[in-house]
Every structure is written in C-alpha cells, then in structure tokens.
Design an enzyme around this catalytic site. Sequence first.
Site, PDB file in Angstrom:
ATOM      1  N   CYS A 165       0.869  -1.177   0.000  1.00  0.00           N
ATOM      2  CA  CYS A 165       0.000   0.000   0.000  1.00  0.00           C
ATOM      3  C   CYS A 165       0.908   1.230   0.000  1.00  0.00           C
ATOM      4  O   CYS A 165       2.131   1.095  -0.098  1.00  0.00           O
ATOM      5  CB  CYS A 165      -1.002  -0.008   1.150  1.00  0.00           C
ATOM      6  N   HIS A 181      15.585 -12.807  12.132  1.00  0.00           N
ATOM      7  CA  HIS A 181      15.348 -12.649  13.565  1.00  0.00           C
ATOM      8  C   HIS A 181      13.881 -12.766  13.968  1.00  0.00           C
ATOM      9  O   HIS A 181      13.592 -13.145  15.104  1.00  0.00           O
ATOM     10  CB  HIS A 181      15.869 -11.296  14.046  1.00  0.00           C
TER      11      HIS A 181
END
Length: 143
Positions: free
Chosen positions: A65, A98
Amino acid sequence: MKISIGNDHAGTEYKLAIIGLLKSMDIEVTNYGTNGSDSVDYPDFVHPVAEDVEQEKVDFGIIICGSGNGASMTANKHQKIRCALCWNKEIVQLAREHNDANILSLPARYISLPQALEMVQVFLNTNFEGGRHERRIEKIPCS
C-alpha cells in the site's frame, strides 16, 4: 513455493512487477490485489493474503500500500502472522532472520520499484535463524 499478494491502488504497478518476478522464478502466485488505480480499501485485499498464510495455503505473503503501515497493521491482526513493514533490504533480511516474518509489507510511495523487487528476493531467500530468536518469537501472542 506459493505466494499470496495483495495491494491497494498505490501498489498496483509494484504488484504487477513483483508478480512478473515471482513467475520468472517459477513461484505460484495468488493475486488478491486490485489491478487498477481507482481508490480502494486496502483491508479488502490484505485479509485474504493473511488468511492464506495463516491457513498455510501459501508459504508467504506480500502486501503493498502507499505507506505499508495500514496493510501491515491489518495483516498483524491475524493469528500466526508476523508481518514486517520494510523499507530496505537490510530490514527485510533481519525481519526474516530474527523475526521469522511470513508477510512482507512494502510502502510503494517510499521505495523505488527496483528496491521493491530486490527486497522481495531477499525476503524469499533468507531463512529464519532460530536459536535465541525462536524464544522471542514464542513470546508473541497468537490471539
């Protein structure tokens, strides 16, 4: 590999280019996004992507977006979703390594198309490291 992709009007150009890249990599794509430039509501295109990832119908999701924020917030309302709003390839790599991100949110108005394509490649080619990061992921509630 299977990918679901969704976008609003700000992300149409990027989505079409990303689909081209994914197809050139023999990746199956489910397109929930708009193909036009008329204003639309991003949640209508993000929820189906998040549902596909949540239900393990696909390996990953990509949402686009204008700022990437609304799309990311929408996706992260779903269980089992770890959507990362990223603005460069280094953040994408860390989001996968991570945080085990399973949806990539791209801010079409703040990154270039070549950057977006590179970020998608990093997202798909980076593995979760596990280890100490697994412990942290387990502390993120799923409801």
